[in-house]
Write an enzyme that holds these catalytic residues in place. Structure first.
Site, mmCIF file in Angstrom:
data_model
loop_
_atom_site.group_PDB
_atom_site.id
_atom_site.type_symbol
_atom_site.label_atom_id
_atom_site.label_comp_id
_atom_site.label_asym_id
_atom_site.label_seq_id
_atom_site.Cartn_x
_atom_site.Cartn_y
_atom_site.Cartn_z
ATOM 1 N N HIS A 1 5.460 -15.277 -1.084
ATOM 2 C CA HIS A 1 4.123 -14.018 -0.741
ATOM 3 C C HIS A 1 5.644 -13.133 -1.061
ATOM 4 O O HIS A 1 5.095 -11.585 -1.596
ATOM 5 C CB HIS A 1 3.401 -14.029 0.567
ATOM 6 C CG HIS A 1 2.711 -13.334 1.103
ATOM 7 N ND1 HIS A 1 1.580 -12.530 0.374
ATOM 8 C CD2 HIS A 1 3.298 -11.918 1.511
ATOM 9 C CE1 HIS A 1 1.221 -11.193 0.645
ATOM 10 N NE2 HIS A 1 2.017 -11.204 1.786
ATOM 11 N N GLU B 1 0.965 -1.553 0.238
ATOM 12 C CA GLU B 1 0.112 -0.375 0.356
ATOM 13 C C GLU B 1 0.830 1.231 0.122
ATOM 14 O O GLU B 1 0.394 2.668 -0.036
ATOM 15 C CB GLU B 1 -1.092 0.183 1.510
ATOM 16 C CG GLU B 1 -1.826 -0.927 0.944
ATOM 17 C CD GLU B 1 -1.608 -2.296 1.131
ATOM 18 O OE1 GLU B 1 -2.238 -3.315 1.113
ATOM 19 O OE2 GLU B 1 -0.687 -1.950 2.666
ATOM 20 N N ASP C 1 8.021 -18.853 4.052
ATOM 21 C CA ASP C 1 7.468 -20.120 3.588
ATOM 22 C C ASP C 1 6.830 -20.258 1.761
ATOM 23 O O ASP C 1 7.069 -20.899 1.546
ATOM 24 C CB ASP C 1 6.731 -20.980 4.715
ATOM 25 C CG ASP C 1 7.770 -21.290 6.420
ATOM 26 O OD1 ASP C 1 9.146 -20.650 6.034
ATOM 27 O OD2 ASP C 1 6.652 -22.008 6.662
ATOM 28 N N ARG D 1 19.494 -3.543 10.760
ATOM 29 C CA ARG D 1 19.415 -2.952 10.283
ATOM 30 C C ARG D 1 19.030 -1.734 10.639
ATOM 31 O O ARG D 1 18.517 -0.244 9.963
ATOM 32 C CB ARG D 1 19.535 -3.370 8.803
ATOM 33 C CG ARG D 1 19.740 -4.229 7.299
ATOM 34 C CD ARG D 1 19.343 -5.616 6.931
ATOM 35 N NE ARG D 1 20.265 -5.624 6.112
ATOM 36 C CZ ARG D 1 21.204 -7.194 6.303
ATOM 37 N NH1 ARG D 1 20.948 -7.545 7.544
ATOM 38 N NH2 ARG D 1 21.586 -7.514 5.518
ATOM 39 N N CYS E 1 9.414 -3.707 6.387
ATOM 40 C CA CYS E 1 9.833 -4.512 6.650
ATOM 41 C C CYS E 1 9.424 -6.159 6.592
ATOM 42 O O CYS E 1 8.603 -5.975 6.709
ATOM 43 C CB CYS E 1 10.977 -4.665 8.437
ATOM 44 S SG CYS E 1 11.311 -6.026 8.454
#
Length: 169
Positions: free
Chosen positions: A102, A64, A99, A141, A94
């Site tokens: 996606h 979005e 798995d 990070r 982030c």
């Protein structure tokens, strides 16, 4: 490996007086603890450099982000008030690999969306979205061994605002 230590990014070069600048951060609700740290570092850096206006927009997920940026800019541009148009947008999020495929789709969509914004808007959109395999990589990070990507996004925005201003002279 891309390391901020291999870069001159954090050197305060090319940043002009930006007290009149407006920067809009668009952040996701997913992985909130990490994104909140990106936002915190980003805001601290922008304030350190004296940015006059920082607005925050929250979206459900990374997909979005481009929509929110495009429509924020369009709606501010068409409003009749004397509100300051943003000088830059910073996309913060982030995406952590799971798995399923996606992760790949979301990364591709948000990356291409930010690219499209950079090619169509008259102001920069900075890519501050982490795309990592796990939470440990994300933590590295946001102040760990790979620096602070929120701060780096802010510095990049400041340098791009200054560069964009120089083109108008």
């Amino acid at each position: 490996m891309a390391e901020v230590s291999n870069s001159k990014l954090l050197q305060n070069t090319g940043i002009r007086n930006l007290k009149d600048a407006c920067v809009v951060l668009v952040k996701t609700e997913w992985n909130a603890a990490i994104v909140d740290e990106l936002e915190k570092g980003c805001i601290e850096e922008l304030q350190k450099e004296g940015v006059g206006k920082i607005n925050i927009v929250v979206v459900p997920g990374a997909v979005e982000i481009p929509f929110a940026i495009k429509n924020y800019r369009q709606n501010k541009k068409t409003s009749k008030g004397k509100k300051k148009l943003p000088d830059a947008f910073i996309a913060l999020g982030c995406i952590i690999k799971g798995d399923t495929p996606h992760f790949d789709y979301v990364c591709k969509i948000v990356t291409e969306g930010v690219l499209a914004l950079n090619l169509s808007l008259p102001v920069p959109t900075i890519f501050g979205v982490l795309t990592v395999s796990n939470e440990e990589q994300a933590n590295e990070r946001i102040g760990g061994k790979h620096g602070h990507k929120g701060r780096e996004a802010a510095v990049t925005a400041l340098k791009m605002i200054s560069l964009n201003q120089s083109f108008r002279k």
